[in-house]
Design an enzyme around this catalytic site. Sequence first.
Site, mmCIF file in Angstrom:
data_model
loop_
_atom_site.group_PDB
_atom_site.id
_atom_site.type_symbol
_atom_site.label_atom_id
_atom_site.label_comp_id
_atom_site.label_asym_id
_atom_site.label_seq_id
_atom_site.Cartn_x
_atom_site.Cartn_y
_atom_site.Cartn_z
ATOM 1 N N TYR A 185 0.819 -1.213 0.000
ATOM 2 C CA TYR A 185 0.000 0.000 0.000
ATOM 3 C C TYR A 185 0.854 1.265 0.000
ATOM 4 O O TYR A 185 0.593 2.192 -0.728
ATOM 5 C CB TYR A 185 -0.905 0.021 1.240
ATOM 6 C CG TYR A 185 -2.008 -1.012 1.204
ATOM 7 C CD1 TYR A 185 -3.225 -0.734 0.597
ATOM 8 C CD2 TYR A 185 -1.829 -2.274 1.767
ATOM 9 C CE1 TYR A 185 -4.248 -1.677 0.556
ATOM 10 C CE2 TYR A 185 -2.845 -3.225 1.730
ATOM 11 C CZ TYR A 185 -4.050 -2.917 1.118
ATOM 12 O OH TYR A 185 -5.050 -3.858 1.069
ATOM 13 N N GLU A 236 -2.856 -7.941 -2.397
ATOM 14 C CA GLU A 236 -3.636 -6.764 -2.005
ATOM 15 C C GLU A 236 -2.917 -5.513 -2.448
ATOM 16 O O GLU A 236 -1.692 -5.403 -2.327
ATOM 17 C CB GLU A 236 -3.796 -6.655 -0.477
ATOM 18 C CG GLU A 236 -4.824 -7.570 0.119
ATOM 19 C CD GLU A 236 -4.970 -7.365 1.628
ATOM 20 O OE1 GLU A 236 -4.825 -6.224 2.110
ATOM 21 O OE2 GLU A 236 -5.223 -8.361 2.315
HETATM 22 C C1 FCB Z 1 -4.604 -4.943 4.993
HETATM 23 C C2 FCB Z 1 -5.496 -6.090 5.406
HETATM 24 C C3 FCB Z 1 -6.859 -6.064 4.760
HETATM 25 C C4 FCB Z 1 -7.403 -4.652 4.626
HETATM 26 C C5 FCB Z 1 -6.390 -3.725 4.020
HETATM 27 C C6 FCB Z 1 -6.874 -2.300 3.834
HETATM 28 O O1 FCB Z 1 -3.677 -4.709 6.006
HETATM 29 O O2 FCB Z 1 -4.906 -7.316 5.084
HETATM 30 O O3 FCB Z 1 -7.684 -6.906 5.497
HETATM 31 O O4 FCB Z 1 -7.883 -4.216 5.825
HETATM 32 O O5 FCB Z 1 -5.227 -3.712 4.800
#
Ligand code: FCB
Length: 466
Positions: free
Chosen positions: A303, A369
């Site tokens: 992220y 993610e």
């Molecule tokens: C990560 C998590 C996921 C979600 C995102 C925004 O740390 O794995 O569950 O909350 O962040």
Amino acid sequence: MTQNTMNQPMPTFPPGFLWGVATSAYQIEGAATEDGRGPSIWDTFCRQPGRVHHGDTGDIACDHYHRLEEDLDLLADLGVGGYRFSIAWPRILPNGRGRVNQRGLDFYQRLVDGLHQRDIAPMATLYHWDLPKTLEDQGGWRNRDSAAWFADYASLVFEALGDRVPYWITLNEPVCASFYSYGSGTLAPGLRLGHDAIATAHHLLLGHAEAVAAFRASGAPGQIGITLNLGPTSPATDDPADVAAAARADALATRWFPDAVFTGEYPKVLLDFYRPISDFSFVHDGDMERIRVPIDFLGLNFYKSWVARAAELPSPRRRTATDLGAVSEVPPGAEVTNFGWAVVPEGFRDVLLWLRDTYPNLPPIYVTENGASYDDYVDPTGQVRDTERISFIDRYLRGAAQAVEAGVDLRGYFYWSMMDNFEWVEGYGKRLGLVWVDYDTGRRLPKASYYWYRDMIAAQHAQDTR
Ligand code: FCB
């Protein structure tokens, strides 16, 4: 890469690249007491005053448990090739061990079958933070037996679904499930410990290793990996105190888990730093070799990145495992999401290159993610025009494409999240979905980013079949 790149064509990713979206059980399912599900540490944590924004809970969440077919159809319309979800341990084993709840397994059978009917590959995470409460009452991940509890649960799931799930993930973000759950206490179960919190990180990794061994022994045909979130941290200034503080913060945020998994060692800078609070007696002979068990892929959650400066350090007696004498901040001048997270597409490229250059035995990577929270709203015409999110994904994908161009073996990308959901301590206050969820009615409304992502995937597939 901060300029607007959206008018330029998206680089083509390699043929067979797996485009997907991700969710997790507690964040979307709801039906918290239905069909025999037992309580998890999040059910109890949410009920402690002041823990979760607005006192929100996952009791209903997106009501996905009852809206399974509708959500499967949304995935199919999106055109994704993969869907990452997690399995709720307390649905399968309401007490964490012992009695199996067949109705819980049935739900995931329906989910997996529904994905196959729509030609979507299931990617199942075994642990996305919802430890059965009964196990927490026995010490949770502080108890070394937790590794065996987890492996037993994993074996059961492999037996039920092993023939139909091509991608398995043992743990999601173990740094959060250990250091931020038992150290800083930000996440459930909300404890603030030193030595014992470091032990939870070790026991999670032992659980990972035992689950991988159980998977190999099961003879299931799929692949297995672990999902790690990395948050690269550099010094805010060249002051030696800031440089040293950033080295510690970075070792926790990027190296503790991959070093253990790929080299069988914990970073020396933290081993030395933790000596006043831990003798590492929880590391037994042979543990690190077991933790280094080969895996088929690395799941990467990415992220943001940070800069760190030196901060005051409590005395060893009062110190927790996340007291590193460092404070992490948004890099100066960085654009941020409404979470206050830095938008760093070039950091995405750099972290992929760093992984490749740091671990010679690195397996292929799936981004499991990546995503952003913005102040979305339904406008008077009934649409959610989330152009900031589209720009975020566009720029991050270009960062990833540069890493692929430079030779990184990246096999897939899963946007977080398929739909707005229960965002842990932020409750329902943060929305990261491609689909808007009206929590009063449960109604789903695809956002502009959903259509953008759908078109982008379709264009990529058209390139594939050229
Ligand atoms: C990560 C998590 C996921 C979600 C995102 C925004 O740390 O794995 O569950 O909350 O962040």
